[in-house]
Design a protein around this motif. Structure first.
Motif, PDB file in Angstrom:
ATOM      1  N   PRO A 228       5.909  20.474   4.223  1.00  0.00           N
ATOM      2  CA  PRO A 228       5.338  19.388   3.414  1.00  0.00           C
ATOM      3  C   PRO A 228       6.231  18.145   3.494  1.00  0.00           C
ATOM      4  O   PRO A 228       7.459  18.259   3.442  1.00  0.00           O
ATOM      5  CB  PRO A 228       5.325  19.977   2.003  1.00  0.00           C
ATOM      6  N   PHE A 229       5.609  16.955   3.639  1.00  0.00           N
ATOM      7  CA  PHE A 229       6.435  15.746   3.733  1.00  0.00           C
ATOM      8  C   PHE A 229       5.966  14.619   2.825  1.00  0.00           C
ATOM      9  O   PHE A 229       6.703  13.667   2.585  1.00  0.00           O
ATOM     10  CB  PHE A 229       6.520  15.256   5.186  1.00  0.00           C
ATOM     11  N   MET A 230       4.753  14.679   2.296  1.00  0.00           N
ATOM     12  CA  MET A 230       4.308  13.585   1.439  1.00  0.00           C
ATOM     13  C   MET A 230       3.190  14.037   0.513  1.00  0.00           C
ATOM     14  O   MET A 230       2.509  15.037   0.772  1.00  0.00           O
ATOM     15  CB  MET A 230       3.812  12.400   2.277  1.00  0.00           C
ATOM     16  N   VAL A 231       3.020  13.297  -0.572  1.00  0.00           N
ATOM     17  CA  VAL A 231       1.881  13.484  -1.459  1.00  0.00           C
ATOM     18  C   VAL A 231       1.351  12.101  -1.824  1.00  0.00           C
ATOM     19  O   VAL A 231       2.130  11.174  -2.065  1.00  0.00           O
ATOM     20  CB  VAL A 231       2.259  14.288  -2.724  1.00  0.00           C
ATOM     21  N   ALA A 232       0.028  11.954  -1.807  1.00  0.00           N
ATOM     22  CA  ALA A 232      -0.615  10.665  -2.075  1.00  0.00           C
ATOM     23  C   ALA A 232      -1.398  10.722  -3.375  1.00  0.00           C
ATOM     24  O   ALA A 232      -2.288  11.560  -3.530  1.00  0.00           O
ATOM     25  CB  ALA A 232      -1.529  10.270  -0.921  1.00  0.00           C
ATOM     26  N   GLY A 233      -1.073   9.839  -4.295  1.00  0.00           N
ATOM     27  CA  GLY A 233      -1.876   9.658  -5.493  1.00  0.00           C
ATOM     28  C   GLY A 233      -2.838   8.504  -5.289  1.00  0.00           C
ATOM     29  O   GLY A 233      -2.629   7.659  -4.418  1.00  0.00           O
ATOM     30  N   THR A 234      -3.889   8.482  -6.074  1.00  0.00           N
ATOM     31  CA  THR A 234      -4.890   7.421  -5.961  1.00  0.00           C
ATOM     32  C   THR A 234      -4.971   6.641  -7.264  1.00  0.00           C
ATOM     33  O   THR A 234      -5.096   7.226  -8.338  1.00  0.00           O
ATOM     34  CB  THR A 234      -6.278   7.990  -5.630  1.00  0.00           C
ATOM     35  N   ALA A 235      -4.900   5.335  -7.168  1.00  0.00           N
ATOM     36  CA  ALA A 235      -5.067   4.452  -8.323  1.00  0.00           C
ATOM     37  C   ALA A 235      -6.411   3.742  -8.184  1.00  0.00           C
ATOM     38  O   ALA A 235      -6.499   2.664  -7.605  1.00  0.00           O
ATOM     39  CB  ALA A 235      -3.925   3.451  -8.413  1.00  0.00           C
ATOM     40  N   GLY A 236      -7.458   4.402  -8.679  1.00  0.00           N
ATOM     41  CA  GLY A 236      -8.808   3.876  -8.558  1.00  0.00           C
ATOM     42  C   GLY A 236      -9.553   4.589  -7.448  1.00  0.00           C
ATOM     43  O   GLY A 236      -9.637   4.093  -6.329  1.00  0.00           O
ATOM     44  N   THR A 237     -10.080   5.790  -7.736  1.00  0.00           N
ATOM     45  CA  THR A 237     -10.786   6.539  -6.696  1.00  0.00           C
ATOM     46  C   THR A 237     -12.053   5.809  -6.280  1.00  0.00           C
ATOM     47  O   THR A 237     -12.667   5.086  -7.068  1.00  0.00           O
ATOM     48  CB  THR A 237     -11.153   7.959  -7.178  1.00  0.00           C
ATOM     49  N   VAL A 238     -12.445   6.022  -5.037  1.00  0.00           N
ATOM     50  CA  VAL A 238     -13.557   5.272  -4.481  1.00  0.00           C
ATOM     51  C   VAL A 238     -14.882   5.652  -5.127  1.00  0.00           C
ATOM     52  O   VAL A 238     -15.817   4.845  -5.174  1.00  0.00           O
ATOM     53  CB  VAL A 238     -13.616   5.472  -2.950  1.00  0.00           C
ATOM     54  N   ASP A 239     -14.990   6.901  -5.665  1.00  0.00           N
ATOM     55  CA  ASP A 239     -16.275   7.295  -6.221  1.00  0.00           C
ATOM     56  C   ASP A 239     -16.488   6.775  -7.641  1.00  0.00           C
ATOM     57  O   ASP A 239     -17.487   6.140  -7.948  1.00  0.00           O
ATOM     58  CB  ASP A 239     -16.457   8.816  -6.159  1.00  0.00           C
ATOM     59  N   CYS A 240     -15.510   7.009  -8.532  1.00  0.00           N
ATOM     60  CA  CYS A 240     -15.739   6.604  -9.926  1.00  0.00           C
ATOM     61  C   CYS A 240     -14.582   5.819 -10.543  1.00  0.00           C
ATOM     62  O   CYS A 240     -14.607   5.523 -11.732  1.00  0.00           O
ATOM     63  CB  CYS A 240     -16.051   7.824 -10.789  1.00  0.00           C
ATOM     64  N   GLY A 241     -13.549   5.494  -9.751  1.00  0.00           N
ATOM     65  CA  GLY A 241     -12.468   4.653 -10.262  1.00  0.00           C
ATOM     66  C   GLY A 241     -11.412   5.377 -11.059  1.00  0.00           C
ATOM     67  O   GLY A 241     -10.624   4.736 -11.763  1.00  0.00           O
ATOM     68  N   ALA A 242     -11.331   6.710 -10.963  1.00  0.00           N
ATOM     69  CA  ALA A 242     -10.315   7.462 -11.705  1.00  0.00           C
ATOM     70  C   ALA A 242      -8.923   7.139 -11.183  1.00  0.00           C
ATOM     71  O   ALA A 242      -8.745   6.795 -10.006  1.00  0.00           O
ATOM     72  CB  ALA A 242     -10.582   8.957 -11.586  1.00  0.00           C
ATOM     73  N   ILE A 243      -7.934   7.260 -12.059  1.00  0.00           N
ATOM     74  CA  ILE A 243      -6.539   7.012 -11.698  1.00  0.00           C
ATOM     75  C   ILE A 243      -5.759   8.310 -11.862  1.00  0.00           C
ATOM     76  O   ILE A 243      -5.681   8.867 -12.961  1.00  0.00           O
ATOM     77  CB  ILE A 243      -5.916   5.915 -12.584  1.00  0.00           C
ATOM     78  N   ASP A 244      -5.202   8.815 -10.772  1.00  0.00           N
ATOM     79  CA  ASP A 244      -4.397  10.028 -10.845  1.00  0.00           C
ATOM     80  C   ASP A 244      -3.197   9.822 -11.769  1.00  0.00           C
ATOM     81  O   ASP A 244      -2.770   8.683 -12.020  1.00  0.00           O
ATOM     82  CB  ASP A 244      -3.894  10.416  -9.452  1.00  0.00           C
ATOM     83  N   ASP A 245      -2.649  10.923 -12.255  1.00  0.00           N
ATOM     84  CA  ASP A 245      -1.419  10.885 -13.057  1.00  0.00           C
ATOM     85  C   ASP A 245      -0.268  10.578 -12.106  1.00  0.00           C
ATOM     86  O   ASP A 245       0.392  11.480 -11.573  1.00  0.00           O
ATOM     87  CB  ASP A 245      -1.219  12.230 -13.759  1.00  0.00           C
ATOM     88  N   LEU A 246      -0.035   9.295 -11.880  1.00  0.00           N
ATOM     89  CA  LEU A 246       0.941   8.879 -10.876  1.00  0.00           C
ATOM     90  C   LEU A 246       2.355   9.296 -11.239  1.00  0.00           C
ATOM     91  O   LEU A 246       3.132   9.725 -10.376  1.00  0.00           O
ATOM     92  CB  LEU A 246       0.858   7.366 -10.670  1.00  0.00           C
ATOM     93  N   ALA A 247       2.708   9.162 -12.505  1.00  0.00           N
ATOM     94  CA  ALA A 247       4.053   9.557 -12.931  1.00  0.00           C
ATOM     95  C   ALA A 247       4.248  11.057 -12.741  1.00  0.00           C
ATOM     96  O   ALA A 247       5.327  11.511 -12.313  1.00  0.00           O
ATOM     97  CB  ALA A 247       4.271   9.168 -14.388  1.00  0.00           C
ATOM     98  N   GLY A 248       3.233  11.845 -13.035  1.00  0.00           N
ATOM     99  CA  GLY A 248       3.319  13.288 -12.854  1.00  0.00           C
ATOM    100  C   GLY A 248       3.434  13.669 -11.390  1.00  0.00           C
ATOM    101  O   GLY A 248       4.206  14.574 -11.020  1.00  0.00           O
ATOM    102  N   ILE A 249       2.676  13.003 -10.535  1.00  0.00           N
ATOM    103  CA  ILE A 249       2.747  13.273  -9.099  1.00  0.00           C
ATOM    104  C   ILE A 249       4.119  12.889  -8.558  1.00  0.00           C
ATOM    105  O   ILE A 249       4.707  13.625  -7.743  1.00  0.00           O
ATOM    106  CB  ILE A 249       1.630  12.512  -8.351  1.00  0.00           C
ATOM    107  N   GLU A 250       4.639  11.764  -9.011  1.00  0.00           N
ATOM    108  CA  GLU A 250       5.961  11.316  -8.549  1.00  0.00           C
ATOM    109  C   GLU A 250       7.029  12.335  -8.899  1.00  0.00           C
ATOM    110  O   GLU A 250       7.923  12.624  -8.086  1.00  0.00           O
ATOM    111  CB  GLU A 250       6.274   9.957  -9.170  1.00  0.00           C
ATOM    112  N   ALA A 251       6.956  12.894 -10.096  1.00  0.00           N
ATOM    113  CA  ALA A 251       7.947  13.889 -10.521  1.00  0.00           C
ATOM    114  C   ALA A 251       7.892  15.123  -9.620  1.00  0.00           C
ATOM    115  O   ALA A 251       8.938  15.671  -9.223  1.00  0.00           O
ATOM    116  CB  ALA A 251       7.711  14.281 -11.976  1.00  0.00           C
ATOM    117  N   ILE A 252       6.694  15.565  -9.269  1.00  0.00           N
ATOM    118  CA  ILE A 252       6.536  16.717  -8.379  1.00  0.00           C
ATOM    119  C   ILE A 252       7.048  16.387  -6.980  1.00  0.00           C
ATOM    120  O   ILE A 252       7.703  17.206  -6.321  1.00  0.00           O
ATOM    121  CB  ILE A 252       5.068  17.159  -8.341  1.00  0.00           C
ATOM    122  N   ALA A 253       6.769  15.172  -6.522  1.00  0.00           N
ATOM    123  CA  ALA A 253       7.254  14.751  -5.209  1.00  0.00           C
ATOM    124  C   ALA A 253       8.776  14.784  -5.153  1.00  0.00           C
ATOM    125  O   ALA A 253       9.371  15.292  -4.191  1.00  0.00           O
ATOM    126  CB  ALA A 253       6.734  13.351  -4.885  1.00  0.00           C
TER     127      ALA A 253
END
Length: 470
Positions: A228-253
């Protein structure tokens, strides 16, 4: 006559003024007439003239443009366009495109003012999302290229030998939610990892990445011998505009030593709104970020942007040392690093001017107000959907995208209804699939769109649905 400049500049000067007046006239009245209309076959055929041996007058070409091209555009400048995430442009951006064309600058490298304008735009972008001012970046065609550059940079930060030796059989993988944009698996494909190397993480009921599943998938891949080398979060999904828990993803990364990337194609501009900044918490910690100025920032196409926290890692992924591109300490060949050191393009247009002039003219405060106004229109549309019998809101409205279903209609009926709506010229929403159900999708990205436009669209949907049920 060997040259291409006119012998008498007065004629082309007059024609230029006529063209500019026509542009302003169209922009001033952009909300009049149909949002979109199909291009008839005779107009398509009229454009098939073959490669001209003898040139035509500028007046004749402009007339053909006015008659055959202008009426059959994409429609995204019209306030009734609300289907896909397209910016609408501004008169300021239009003028900037003209000025940039007059300079005809190649912004791949060397020491000249156009590159300084782009460096300033990158500093503005880093500041907007809260990334360190010492980061790097460059303007590209769009988020597809920005995401591709980010994946290349992330993989080579893991192992710089990838530049010369390839993966060497190493099974490198990354992670993104099932709701992530299709350009991400495509980028993994183009980068040589294969699209399956992007693991698609399930989402929760709110359409955000399931972080428990992410942790499990990373652990299972490690145990299976993958890298594993990367994880991508989305800020505004293309279907409905949802925002991933970016801070949570960053901590896991960080816990797993992974590169943290954010695809914020349109959502990045919500950083300009105090109302939505909290929802984007964690975006400032990204190792790389992709977004588009040509979406919510209303800059004319195309104007994507990639930002990278570590300037050295960014340059290491792309910079080349070639005899015919030698960097010098002074003269025109100075000014290193060049923008071609941060991406695959050596020939690059002066995209930065339209960004610099658009943001410079309107300012961050007014742009933030525009973002909030779009979200207010979306909230109003969602309220109407929820209070209208026969319509159902299919996803939470996080920012500016409203997805709704129509009771009593099959997916095929909904698809045909939207096509009918397009051909009526009234409005141009799109469709997407939410929890296996085909939804009408209205993305309020156009700064010209008001509640009157969304009401007009919804009234037409209701009438068309009633006719289909009957």
């Amino acid at each position: 006559m060997a040259g291409l400049d006119p012998e008498d500049w007065s004629g082309i000067r007059a024609m230029g003024h006529q063209m500019l007046d026509a542009l302003f006239d169209r922009m001033e009245h952009v909300g009049e007439g149909p949002v979109w209309q199909p291009m008839p076959q005779d107009a398509r055929d009229a454009l098939k003239t073959g490669f001209p041996e003898q040139g035509q007058s500028l007046e004749e070409l402009h007339s053909r443009f006015t008659d055959l091209v202008v009426p059959y555009g994409n429609g995204n400048t019209h306030p009734g366009f609300m289907g896909w995430v397209h910016g609408a442009g501004t008169p300021v951006g239009m003028l900037a495109e003209m000025l940039a064309g007059g300079m005809n600058a190649n912004c791949g490298g060397r020491s000249h003012a156009a590159n300084e304008v782009e460096r300033e735009v990158i500093r503005w972008a880093l500041s907007m999302v809260g990334m360190p001012e010492g980061g790097s970046g460059c303007l590209v065609t769009g988020s597809s290229m920005a995401n591709f550059i980010s994946i290349i940079t992330a993989s080579r930060a893991q192992d710089i030998s990838l530049r010369s030796k390839g993966t060497g059989g190493r099974k490198m993988v990354g992670y993104a939610a099932t709701t992530a944009h299709g350009c991400l698996p495509r980028a993994f494909d183009l980068a040589g990892f294969g699209s399956d190397a992007l693991r698609r993480v399930p989402v929760l009921a709110d359409h955000r990445m399931d972080l428990v599943a992410l942790k499990r998938m990373i652990r299972e891949d490690h145990e299976a011998g993958y890298t594993p080398f990367m994880v991508a979060g989305t800020a505004g999904t293309v279907d409905c505009g949802a925002i991933d828990d970016l801070a949570g993803i960053e901590a896991i990364a960080r816990e797993n030593g992974l590169w943290f990337h954010v695809d914020a194609a349109f959502g990045a501009l919500a950083c300009l709104s105090s109302r939505f900044q909290k929802a984007l918490s964690g975006i400032e910690k990204a190792d790389s970020l992709a977004f588009d100025f040509h979406k919510w920032a209303q800059v004319p196409y195309d104007a994507g942007c990639v930002l990278v926290r570590d300037r050295k890692a960014h340059a290491a992924a792309f910079a080349q040392s070639l005899d015919y591109l030698t960097r010098e300490p002074r003269g025109l060949a100075s000014g290193a690093p060049w923008f071609c050191d941060f991406g695959p393009d050596l020939s690059r247009g002066f995209r930065a001017l339209k960004v610099w002039m658009t943001l410079g003219h309107y300012g961050s405060q007014r742009m933030g107000q525009m973002v909030e106004a779009c979200c207010d229109v979306a909230a109003n549309l969602a309220h109407r959907v929820q209070t209208t019998p026969g319509l159902v809101l299919l996803a939470p409205v996080t920012l500016n995208i409203v997805c709704f279903g129509i009771d009593g209609l099959s997916d095929q009926d909904v698809s045909e209804l939207v096509q009918d709506l397009h051909e009526s010229g009234v409005a141009a929403p799109s469709t997407t699939r939410i929890n296996s159900r085909l939804a009408v999708r209205a993305a309020i990205v156009n700064h010209r769109t008001t509640t009157a436009d969304t009401d007009h669209m919804l009234d037409a949907v209701i009438a068309l649905a009633a006719a289909r049920r009957a």
